[in-house]
Design a protein around this motif. Structure first.
Motif, short mmCIF file in Angstrom:
data_model
loop_
_atom_site.label_atom_id
_atom_site.label_comp_id
_atom_site.label_asym_id
_atom_site.label_seq_id
_atom_site.Cartn_x
_atom_site.Cartn_y
_atom_site.Cartn_z
N CYS A 174 39.68 32.78 34.47
CA CYS A 174 41.36 32.98 34.04
C CYS A 174 41.68 32.10 32.78
O CYS A 174 42.30 32.58 31.85
N PHE A 175 40.98 30.92 32.58
CA PHE A 175 41.50 30.24 31.47
C PHE A 175 40.31 30.10 30.36
O PHE A 175 40.46 29.23 29.52
N THR A 176 39.48 31.18 30.21
CA THR A 176 38.70 31.07 29.24
C THR A 176 39.17 32.03 27.92
O THR A 176 37.98 32.50 27.31
N LEU A 177 40.27 32.45 27.93
CA LEU A 177 40.50 33.46 26.87
C LEU A 177 40.28 33.03 25.36
O LEU A 177 39.47 33.84 24.79
N LEU A 178 40.53 31.73 25.03
CA LEU A 178 40.12 31.27 23.90
C LEU A 178 39.30 30.12 23.67
O LEU A 178 38.95 29.71 22.57
N PHE A 179 38.73 29.55 24.89
CA PHE A 179 37.65 28.93 24.94
C PHE A 179 36.67 29.12 25.97
O PHE A 179 36.85 29.43 27.05
N HIS A 180 35.50 28.70 25.40
CA HIS A 180 34.46 28.78 26.64
C HIS A 180 33.87 27.66 27.07
O HIS A 180 33.62 26.58 26.48
N SER A 190 43.95 27.37 36.72
CA SER A 190 43.89 28.28 37.92
C SER A 190 44.70 29.54 38.11
O SER A 190 44.48 29.98 39.14
N ALA A 191 45.80 29.80 37.28
CA ALA A 191 46.25 31.12 37.12
C ALA A 191 46.28 31.52 35.90
O ALA A 191 46.20 30.82 34.69
N GLN A 192 46.31 32.95 35.85
CA GLN A 192 46.24 33.50 34.30
C GLN A 192 47.37 34.67 34.57
O GLN A 192 47.07 35.43 35.74
N ALA A 193 48.13 34.99 33.75
CA ALA A 193 48.74 36.18 33.59
C ALA A 193 48.60 36.90 32.03
O ALA A 193 48.98 36.30 31.03
N ILE A 194 48.33 37.98 32.07
CA ILE A 194 47.92 39.11 30.79
C ILE A 194 49.08 39.85 30.89
O ILE A 194 49.55 40.62 32.00
N ASN A 195 49.56 39.89 29.72
CA ASN A 195 50.61 41.12 29.36
C ASN A 195 50.50 41.83 28.19
O ASN A 195 50.21 41.11 27.14
N GLN A 196 50.23 42.96 28.27
CA GLN A 196 49.62 43.61 27.06
C GLN A 196 50.27 44.95 27.13
O GLN A 196 50.58 45.95 28.02
N ILE A 240 48.30 41.62 34.22
CA ILE A 240 47.32 41.38 35.46
C ILE A 240 47.67 39.83 35.66
O ILE A 240 47.61 39.02 34.58
N PHE A 241 47.70 39.55 36.96
CA PHE A 241 47.74 38.12 37.31
C PHE A 241 46.60 37.88 38.27
O PHE A 241 46.33 38.57 39.05
N LEU A 242 46.00 36.68 37.88
CA LEU A 242 44.84 36.17 38.83
C LEU A 242 45.34 34.68 38.99
O LEU A 242 45.45 34.00 38.27
N GLY A 243 45.27 34.42 40.34
CA GLY A 243 45.69 33.02 40.75
C GLY A 243 45.40 32.94 42.42
O GLY A 243 44.67 33.74 42.90
N GLY A 244 46.15 31.84 42.68
CA GLY A 244 45.94 31.33 44.01
C GLY A 244 46.75 30.16 44.46
O GLY A 244 47.19 29.48 43.39
N LEU A 281 43.79 33.70 47.54
CA LEU A 281 43.52 34.13 46.40
C LEU A 281 43.91 35.33 46.04
O LEU A 281 44.08 36.56 46.74
N MET A 282 45.08 35.46 44.89
CA MET A 282 45.99 36.41 44.79
C MET A 282 45.49 37.12 43.43
O MET A 282 45.05 36.76 42.65
#
Length: 587
Positions: free
Chosen positions: A18-24, A453-459, A485-489, A499-500
Motif C-alpha cells: 500500500c505505501f510503495t506508490l512513490l518509494f520502493h 498500513s492503509a492506502q486509498a486510491i482515487n482515480q 480502492i481502499f486497502l487497510g486493516g 483486513l479490509m
C-alpha cells in the motif's frame, strides 16, 4: 508454513504494498501475485463461512451485469449455430483451439440467395457459456474469426462445487465477416493444470443471428463495415493472436493494404493488462507509475490513443468481492474505436502501411490487437483523399509527492493528451471532410496513512471523442472511469486483526450523433463492493463481503434498461430490473 499463516503473510504483503506508490522498500517488495489470493487463501476463508454460505457441493452462477440484447421489432430468428465446444485443460503455451467456419445457411437464405446476407442481419449475438469445477485461477481468453478478434474476457474462478457463467456479446458490427467465405475460428484460453490447480474450463461458443424485414436495410450511419481487416498476429501460434507489449519502448505492428474504394475507416482496439501491469493503477514509480495508455501508430505517427478502463479480473484485489457479481468488463472486456477516416488519403495509395501499438509506461505484459473496419463504395472502383490537418502533441503529465516521513502522505499523478486530425475523401457520395478529435485527462491520488498500513486510491479517467464533418458518421462520445480502492486493516500487532478491502468503480458514458439520423444514449454503471477477513492468532476466524451495483441505460430509440442488484456473500439480496425508460438517468 500452515495455510492460515500463508494467508496472513500475503495479506501483510498487501498492506506493505500500500505505501510503495512513490518509494520502493526492499523489506516489503511484493510481486503482482500478492494482489491475488491462492487456493489455500480461499480455502481458509471458505472453511470459516457459515454452512449456509459454504454450499460446497452446489454449483454457483456468477454474472456480469449487462443490458439484455434484443433484436429490433419485426426481426426473424434466432438462427443458432454451435461454433465450438471444448474443454480447456492444460492449454498454456499450446496452440489455440481452432474450428472451420462457414457462414450459416440462414445468412444466404435471408438474402434470397444473393450476396447481401450481411445487410440482412439485424442482430448477431456471440454467446460464450462455460463451467468449471475444482480449483483454478481466472484466465484470459480470446475468440478470433479469420484473425479478427470478436470477444475477449476473463474466466470465473471456480468454487469446489463448481461455477458456471455466460457472456452474450453483440457482434452485429462483424456481419460482413460472418457472411464472408470459409475461414478459421480460433479460441485461446491459457489454462494451467497442476497438483493444486485442477480446474478445467468447459466452454460452448454459439452464434445467434436475427434478420430484418427484406424491405428494410440499415441506415448509412448504422450500417456495419463492408470489410473487417484483422490487425493481429497470424496462426500458427502457441498463444493468443494478440500482440504482446512488454515494455514502454516496444512497438508491435503489422503491415496491411486498404481496398482502393474505401471511404471510411475505424480501428477497433482490444487491450488487456497482465503480469506486472495487471494492477497498473496501483503501480509504484519503480513500476513506471500508475498511468497507462495504448497509442496507435500509423507509419510511425501517433494517430490515436486508448486510455483503458481499469478492468479488474475475477481474481483481483480480493476474489470474494466478485462472487457472484463480477466486476465491470471482466467477462466481456471493452474495445475502443479510433477514427482513421482523416488518414484514408494516405492509405489509398495501394501500398502497404504499418499499423502498430505501444503502451506508455508499460511493464510486462499488455495484450493488444485490433480490427480495421472499412466501408467501401459500391459505385466506385477507387476513391481518393488527403490529410488537411494533423496535430498530436506529446503526452503531458507529472507525479507530485507530499510526505514528511517518506511513507505516509499524499501522492498525485496527472496526465493529458489531445489529438486532432482532419481529412477529406471523394467517393460517389461526394467530397466529405471528417475531423477526429480526442481530449483525454487522467487524475490519480494515492493517500497513505497509519504508517503505511492503509492506502486509498482515487482515480478518474475522462475521454472526450468527437467525429465531425459533413458526412453521416458524426458522433460525440464522453466517457468517465472513476475508481476508488481502499486497502487497510486494524489491530496490527494484536492477536485479532481485520483486513479490509473496498472498491468503487464506475463507467459513465454519453453518446450522440448520426447526422440527420441523430440518436443519443447514456450509460451509468457503478459498483460499490467491500470485503473483510478477520484473523485471530494468525487463524482465519471470519469473512464477509458485499456488492451493490446500479446499471442505467437510456436510449433515444426507446431501448432503455435499468438494474439495481445487491449481494451479501454468495447470496443475491435483491435484483430489480426494468426494460423501460422510466427512471433511467440522462434522458
Amino acid at each position: 508454513m500452515t495455510t492460515s499463516s500463508a494467508f496472513h503473510r500475503r495479506c501483510l504483503l498487501l498492506l506493505c504494498l500500500c505505501f510503495t506508490l512513490l518509494f520502493h522498500f526492499h523489506s516489503c517488495a511484493a510481486s503482482p501475485r500478492d494482489l491475488r489470493f491462492t487456493a489455500e487463501d480461499i480455502a481458509a476463508v471458505e472453511a470459516v463461512l457459515p454452512s449456509s454460505l459454504r454450499q460446497r457441493q452446489a454449483k454457483n452462477t456468477f454474472f456480469e451485469v449487462a443490458r439484455p440484447l434484443r433484436p429490433p421489432r419485426g426481426s426473424s430468428g434466432p438462427c443458432s449455430t454451435l461454433l465450438l465446444s471444448h474443454s480447456f485443460a492444460f492449454t498454456f503455451t499450446k496452440p489455440p483451439v481452432t474450428a472451420a467456419y462457414s457462414p450459416p445457411s440462414c445468412l444466404s437464405d435471408a438474402a434470397g440467395g444473393g450476396g447481401g446476407g450481411a445487410r440482412a442481419v439485424s442482430l448477431a449475438v456471440l454467446e460464450w457459456r462455460a463451467d468449471c469445477r475444482g480449483t483454478q485461477y481466472d484466465r484470459i481468453f480470446g475468440v478470433w474469426l479469420g484473425g479478427a478478434e470478436l470477444l475477449r474476457g476473463s474466466t470465473a474462478e471456480p468454487r469446489p462445487g463448481g461455477v458456471t457463467w455466460s457472456v452474450s456479446k453483440d457482434v452485429t458490427k462483424y456481419a460482413s465477416l460472418l457472411a464472408a467465405g470459409n475461414s478459421t475460428l480460433a479460441v485461446y484460453l491459457g489454462n494451467l493444470i497442476d497438483d493444486t490447480y485442477d480446474g478445467v474450463y468447459n466452454a460452448d461458443l454459439t452464434l445467434h443471428l436475427y434478420f430484418r424485414r427484406a424491405a428494410r436495410s440499415p441506415t448509412a450511419s448504422s450500417a456495419p463495415a463492408d470489410r473487417v481487416v484483422p490487425v493481429s498476429r497470424s496462426l500458427p501460434l502457441n498463444d493468443g493472436l494478440w500482440f504482446v507489449v512488454d515494455n514502454t519502448t516496444d512497438i508491435e505492428s503489422t503491415r496491411l493494404t486498404v481496398p482502393p474504394n474505401a471511404y471510411r475507416a475505424v480501428l477497433e482496439v482490444y487491450v488487456s493488462s497482465h503480469n506486472f501491469d495487471e494492477f497498473w493503477y496501483m503501480n509504484t514509480p519503480d513500476q513506471n507509475g500508475p498511468f497507462r495508455e495504448v497509442t496507435v501508430h500509423l507509419d510511425g505517427d501517433v494517430v490515436g490513443a486508448v486510455w483503458p478502463f481499469p478492468v479488474i479480473y475475477t481474481g483481483g484485489i480480493n476474489p470474494l468481492i466478485w462472487r457472484p457479481i463480477t466486476s465491470i468488463g471482466s467477462f466481456n472486456l471493452p474495445s475502443y474505436d479510433v477514427e482513421l477516416t482523416p488518414f484514408l488519403g494516405k492509405l489509398l495509395d495501394g501500398k502497404e502501411h504499418e499499423l502498430g501499438f505501444a503502451v506508455t509506461n508499460a511493464q510486462k505484459s499488455w495484450y493488444v490487437d485490433a480490427n480495421l473496419h472499412l466501408w467501401l463504395d459500391p459505385k466506385s472502383s477507387a476513391t481518393s483523399g488527403g490529410v488537411i490537418a494533423y496535430d498530436a502533441p506529446k503526452l503531458t503529465g507529472k507525479i507530485v509527492s507530499n510526505s514528511s516521513d517518506g511513507i505516509d502522505g499524499r501522492y498525485d499523478a496527472t496526465a493529458s493528451r489531445n489529438i486532432t486530425a482532419t481529412g477529406w475523401v471523394r467517393s460517389s457520395r461526394g467530397n466529405i471532410t471528417t475531423t477526429f478529435t480526442q481530449r483525454l485527462t487522467f487524475v490519480h491520488t494515492n493517500v497513505v496513512s497509519d504508517k503505511g498500513s492503509a492506502q486509498a486510491i482515487n482515480q478518474t479517467t475522462a475521454a472526450d471523442t468527437e467525429v465531425s464533418g459533413d458526412g453521416p458518421h458524426t458522433q460525440q462520445v464522453h466517457q468517465s472511469f472513476p475508481l476508488y480502492i481502499f486497502l487497510g486493516g486494524d489491530g496490527s500487532g494484536t492477536s485479532s486483526q481485520r483486513l479490509m478491502r473496498r472498491v468503487e468503480i464506475g463507467l459513465d458514458e454519453t453518446r450522440s450523433g448520426g447526422g440527420a439520423e441523430e440518436s443519443t444514449s447514456t450509460l451509468h454503471n457503478a459498483q460499490t463492493a467491500a470485503a473483510e477477513v478477520v484473523l485471530r492468532d494468525d487463524q482465519v476466524v471470519g469473512a464477509s463481503w458485499r456488492m451493490h451495483q446500479v446499471y442505467e441505460y437510456g436510449g433515444s430509440d426507446g431501448g432503455c434498461y435499468s438494474r439495481n442488484v445487491s449481494s451479501i456473500g454468495y447470496d443475491v439480496l435483491f435484483d430489480h430490473n426494468e426494460e423501460s425508460c422510466a427512471g433511467t438517468r440522462g434522458r
